[in-house]
Design an enzyme around this catalytic site. Structure first.
Site, short mmCIF file in Angstrom:
data_model
loop_
_atom_site.label_atom_id
_atom_site.label_comp_id
_atom_site.label_asym_id
_atom_site.label_seq_id
_atom_site.Cartn_x
_atom_site.Cartn_y
_atom_site.Cartn_z
CG ASP A 127 40.49 40.04 42.62
OD1 ASP A 127 40.07 41.12 42.16
OD2 ASP A 127 41.37 39.35 42.06
CG ASN A 143 45.45 37.94 41.54
OD1 ASN A 143 44.40 38.47 41.89
ND2 ASN A 143 46.28 38.50 40.66
CD GLU A 157 39.22 44.00 40.00
OE1 GLU A 157 40.22 43.29 40.17
OE2 GLU A 157 38.09 43.53 39.71
CD GLU A 204 45.64 42.25 40.16
OE1 GLU A 204 44.97 43.26 39.88
OE2 GLU A 204 45.17 41.09 40.25
P1 C2E Z 1 41.79 39.80 38.18
O1 C2E Z 1 42.58 39.39 39.37
O2 C2E Z 1 40.48 40.45 38.43
O3 C2E Z 1 42.76 40.69 37.36
C1 C2E Z 1 42.38 41.84 36.67
C2 C2E Z 1 42.19 41.50 35.24
O4 C2E Z 1 41.60 42.62 34.58
C3 C2E Z 1 43.51 41.26 34.52
O5 C2E Z 1 43.24 40.37 33.47
C4 C2E Z 1 43.82 42.63 33.94
O6 C2E Z 1 44.69 42.59 32.84
C5 C2E Z 1 42.45 43.08 33.54
N1 C2E Z 1 42.30 44.53 33.46
C6 C2E Z 1 42.93 45.49 34.19
N2 C2E Z 1 42.51 46.71 33.81
C7 C2E Z 1 41.59 46.53 32.83
C8 C2E Z 1 40.78 47.42 32.06
O7 C2E Z 1 40.82 48.66 32.18
N3 C2E Z 1 39.97 46.88 31.16
C9 C2E Z 1 39.89 45.54 30.96
N4 C2E Z 1 39.08 45.07 30.03
N5 C2E Z 1 40.63 44.66 31.69
C10 C2E Z 1 41.46 45.18 32.61
P2 C2E Z 1 44.15 39.14 33.25
O8 C2E Z 1 45.54 39.48 33.50
O9 C2E Z 1 43.74 38.58 31.93
O10 C2E Z 1 43.71 38.16 34.39
C11 C2E Z 1 42.48 37.62 34.41
C12 C2E Z 1 42.28 36.91 35.70
O11 C2E Z 1 43.17 35.82 35.82
C13 C2E Z 1 42.58 37.74 36.92
O12 C2E Z 1 41.54 38.57 37.23
C14 C2E Z 1 42.83 36.69 37.95
O13 C2E Z 1 41.60 36.20 38.43
C15 C2E Z 1 43.50 35.63 37.16
N6 C2E Z 1 44.94 35.73 37.34
C16 C2E Z 1 45.83 36.45 36.61
N7 C2E Z 1 47.08 36.27 37.11
C17 C2E Z 1 46.98 35.48 38.17
C18 C2E Z 1 47.90 34.93 39.11
O14 C2E Z 1 49.08 35.17 39.08
N8 C2E Z 1 47.41 34.09 40.08
C19 C2E Z 1 46.09 33.80 40.16
N9 C2E Z 1 45.67 32.97 41.13
N10 C2E Z 1 45.19 34.30 39.31
C20 C2E Z 1 45.62 35.13 38.32
CA CA Z 2 39.39 41.39 39.85
CA CA Z 3 43.26 40.26 41.06
#
Ligand code: C2E
Ligand code: CA
Ligand code: CA
Length: 742
Positions: free
Chosen positions: A640, A578, A697, A521
């Site tokens: 998602d 995403n 996830e 991802e």
């Molecule tokens: P998401 O799409 O649900 O992404 C998964 C989030 O959960 C990511 O946080 C990831 O680092 C985190 N995660 C993965 N495995 C674990 C785990 O085992 N434990 C915990 N506590 N967290 C885990 P991140 O990277 O902080 O992103 C947060 C949200 O920001 C994402 O949720 C997504 O909605 C958004 N996002 C991040 N990058 C992009 C992007 O490039 N484009 C868009 N449109 N949204 C993004």
């Molecule tokens: Ca998610």
């Molecule tokens: Ca995602």
């Protein structure tokens, strides 16, 4: 009123123009007395004076009586000449103190620049004649021996001199007048507003004719009664009536009756008050009226007609500019200044502690559908009026269909009223109404970028609706501060995207049983001056200001790069990127995607697009079309955060979806919480029936993994397997035992 397209007989259509400083302080220039002729009689012989008085004293020449000014010497004559600026003829004795005193005096007159005055030389000594070149150089009208000058001769000679003086003066006046018209029109035509243009016109007319009384200019329209004409400029006693209608002037007000008459009859008149009217298409008539005590003559009329013809063009231009301005900056339906006006006005402000408040009238659309347009815009107008009636009278703009805007000073009456707007009652078309509001605001802190400020206020406004804070946001210092931070953050994000400070991290998506890597991802990362900013903070911001598609594009580009490197090593994997809800609604999403896939050479089958469940409950028509389009391109679609949306599960079957990503909140307590377990097993069952993949996830523990694997789940993502990492790390991880096989 006569049809407006009939012009009063105005001569010529030359474009001439007038100076603003009609006399340095706007006072009309001095005007010579044209009722009498002034004659200076210079002679050292008292008897000659007596005879002259007898002959000319009671005469009337060219329609005017004569004023005789007597001097006994050339010195006296000099004094008189300096004292009276408008002497027409000098009757001059040649021999006085000296044999040629008269000639010397004549020379002095011309050398002093007095060129208009006519000179008749008289001498008591026949035979002593001046040289011919003296006559020519000193511009002498006549030369006579006193004995020659019988009563008739004197009168004939004087009449000829006066006629000559009159012609010279006429030519000179018209030259000066035309010069004035030309220079003043060029200045007047730089004025863009009716008020200042017409004020200039009024001053110029006064100056042109040398008059100094009350005056005004009124604007009439063809379809309105003359009394409804408005006073657009005024001087003297009429100055206080600027902005009033003619009917509001007291009946005894100077010029009222005459002006009404002039509006009705399209008059040009210099008998009595000066009345001058100018028509401009399509339907406006401007009437200038001025009071004066001096008689105006044919020359005044002629100059005024030339002037009137020229300012007609000016009135027309100013009218056009005002109409254009109105079209650009005015909302005709609500009769309020529009968004462009707000942007312009904010742009003109200095940065200070005020802020822009955007007020969405939530009741607007219901009012519109229930009662129609008139009622809905009537409601907007009433609300605007209720804010405008406050001390300081803030201007209220129509920012969008159902959004009003204004600039607010902290602690002002307008701020208090805004906070209390829901308790106000509005009287619309005889009905008493209340309304509900959402308010968003942004500080005027960033001078010069009005669009950004309004964008921010608008972003705050959308938060006001969704933040669960209710529809009315009582904005406070904190909100202004937050808005300021948001502006800063957006500006920083914009440049970060340009400077490559935003990058993509890759988190493996694995087989839950073996841990083998299936894909990655793509997750956005922003390192702001060494400190990471959470995507949870900057992604929503990017969505609000239209930067999210850029981030998506970056995700796809970096994914293509990673997959190409893995491919070169013989490893197959897919990328999951995403896509923000607002971008799924874009009409141009599909062409954009085709272009992007072409540029990156990423096979569509290697690209999975993640959309949140939330984005499907927004604008469904465009979203659904785009989803099908993406699917037809060959991309896979993942939902998602599945389970957190409000939507019914039924839509899943109708949509071209491939994967459901079960949200981390159900995974966290999967071992202990029955309802989480129920949701997960239901989702798995649903997916099996619809032939969809399911991925969990946020798996952090071995216990979570084994419970989920036991429930039949096959794919997973989480810190247990790997955290998000750089391209190089991802490449290395893929090749390691943890990545390739377990
Ligand atoms: P998401 O799409 O649900 O992404 C998964 C989030 O959960 C990511 O946080 C990831 O680092 C985190 N995660 C993965 N495995 C674990 C785990 O085992 N434990 C915990 N506590 N967290 C885990 P991140 O990277 O902080 O992103 C947060 C949200 O920001 C994402 O949720 C997504 O909605 C958004 N996002 C991040 N990058 C992009 C992007 O490039 N484009 C868009 N449109 N949204 C993004
Ligand atoms: Ca998610
Ligand atoms: Ca995602």
């Amino acid at each position: 009123m006569q049809p407006l397209n009939t012009q009063p007989e105005i001569a010529g259509d030359e474009v001439a123009i007038i100076e603003d400083d009609i006399g340095a302080n706007g006072a009309p220039s001095a005007r010579p007395d044209r009722a009498r002729w002034k004659i200076l009689v210079v002679d050292d012989d008292e008897e000659v004076h007596a005879v002259t008085r007898f002959v000319l004293g009671k005469a009337e020449l060219l329609g005017r009586p004569l004023d005789l000014i007597e001097a006994k010497s050339s010195r006296d004559a000099q004094t008189e000449l300096l004292h009276h600026s408008d002497i027409a003829v000098i009757l001059l004795d040649v021999v006085m103190e000296e044999h040629d005193s008269g000639l010397k005096f004549a020379r002095w007159v011309r050398e002093a620049g007095l060129e208009d005055v006519r000179i008749i030389l008289r001498t008591g000594q026949p035979g002593y004649a001046p040289e011919l070149d003296v006559i020519r150089d000193y511009d002498i009208n006549d030369y006579r021996a006193k004995s020659e000058l019988t009563q008739t001769r004197l009168i004939t000679s004087m009449t000829a001199a006066l006629r000559s003086y009159q012609q010279i003066e006429t030519i000179e006046r018209s030259r000066r007048g035309l010069e004035m018209i030309i220079s003043s029109c060029s200045q007047l035509f730089q004025k863009r507003e009716l008020a200042s243009f017409s004020h200039g016109v009024l001053l110029q007319i006064a100056s042109l004719c040398g008059i100094d009384g009350d005056g005004m200019i009124c604007a009439a329209t063809e379809n309105a009664a003359p009394a409804d004409s408005s006073v657009i400029s005024g001087v003297g006693a009429l100055a206080p009536f600027i902005g009033s209608h003619l009917r509001d002037l007291p009946d005894e007000a100077n010029l009222k009756t005459a002006t009404l008459e002039a509006i009705r009859r399209n008059m040009f008149s210099t008998d009595g008050p000066l009345l001058l009217s100018v028509d401009t298409p399509p339907d406006r008539r401007f009437v200038a009226s001025l009071d004066h005590s001096l008689p105006l003559d044919a020359m005044d009329s002629a100059l005024l007609r030339v002037f009137a013809a020229n300012i007609a063009v000016g009135f027309e231009n100013v009218g056009l500019i005002e109409r254009l301005d109105r079209l650009a900056y005015w909302d005709e339906t609500a009769d309020l200044p529009n968004r462009h006006r707000l942007l312009k006005d904010i742009g003109d402000h200095d940065a200070d502690d005020r802020y822009v408040a955007l007020v969405r009238v939530l009741t607007y659309s219901d009012t519109l559908s229930a009662f129609g347009q008139a009622m809905a815009t009537g409601l907007l107008r009433e609300i605007a009026g209720c804010l405008r009636e406050l001390p300081g009278q803030p201007e209220v703009y129509r920012y969008a269909e159902d959004v009003l805007g204004l600039v607010v000073k902290p602690g002002s009456a307008a701020e208090a009223r805004l906070a209390d707007l829901e308790s106000c009652q509005f009287q619309v078309v005889g009905q008493v109404m209340r309304a509900r509001f959402a308010i968003g605001c942004a500080p005027l802190a960033y001078q010069g970028d009005a669009a950004l400020i309004c964008e921010q206020a608008f972003a705050a406004l959308s938060l006001a609706g969704v933040n669960g804070r209710g529809d009315l946001v009582h904005f406070d210092a904190q909100m202004v501060k937050d808005a300021r931070n948001r502006i800063e953050l957006i500006a920083a994000l914009r440049s970060a995207l340009e400077d490559g400070q935003v990058d993509i991290a890759f988190q493996p998506l694995v087989d839950i049983a073996s841990g083998a890597c299936k894909g990655f991802e793509a997750l956005a990362r922003w390192n702001r001056n060494g400190a990471p900013v959470s995507p949870a903070e900057f992604i929503p911001l990017a969505e609000q200001v239209g930067l999210s598609l850029k981030i998506f594009e970056l995700g796809v580009r970096r994914s293509a790069h990673l997959l190409a490197r893995l491919n070169a090593k013989g490893c197959a994997a897919y990328a999951s990127v995403n896509l923000a809800a607002c971008d799924l609604e874009r009409e141009d999403l599909l062409p954009f995607m085709m272009n992007l896939l072409g540029r990156t050479q990423l096979p569509p089958s290697s690209l999975q697009i993640e959309i949140t469940e939330q984005s499907l409950i927004r604008d469904f028509t465009v979203s659904e079309r785009n989803l099908r389009g993406l699917k037809n391109l060959g991309c896979r679609i993942a939902i998602d955060d599945f389970g957190t949306g409000y939507s019914s599960l039924s839509y899943i079957g109708r949509l071209p979806v491939d994967v459901l990503k079960i949200d981390r909140q159900f995974v966290t307590d999967i071992a202990t919480n029955d309802s989480s377990q129920a949701i997960v097993s239901l989702t798995i069952a649903l997916a099996q029936r619809l032939k969809l993949d399911v991925l969990a996830e946020g798996i952090e523990t071995e216990q979570q993994r084994s419970v989920l694997a036991g429930m039949g789940l096959r794919h997973a993502q989480g810190y247990l397997f790997a955290k998000p990492m750089t391209v190089a790390q991802a490449e290395a991880w893929q090749g390691s035992p943890g990545g390739a096989g377990r």
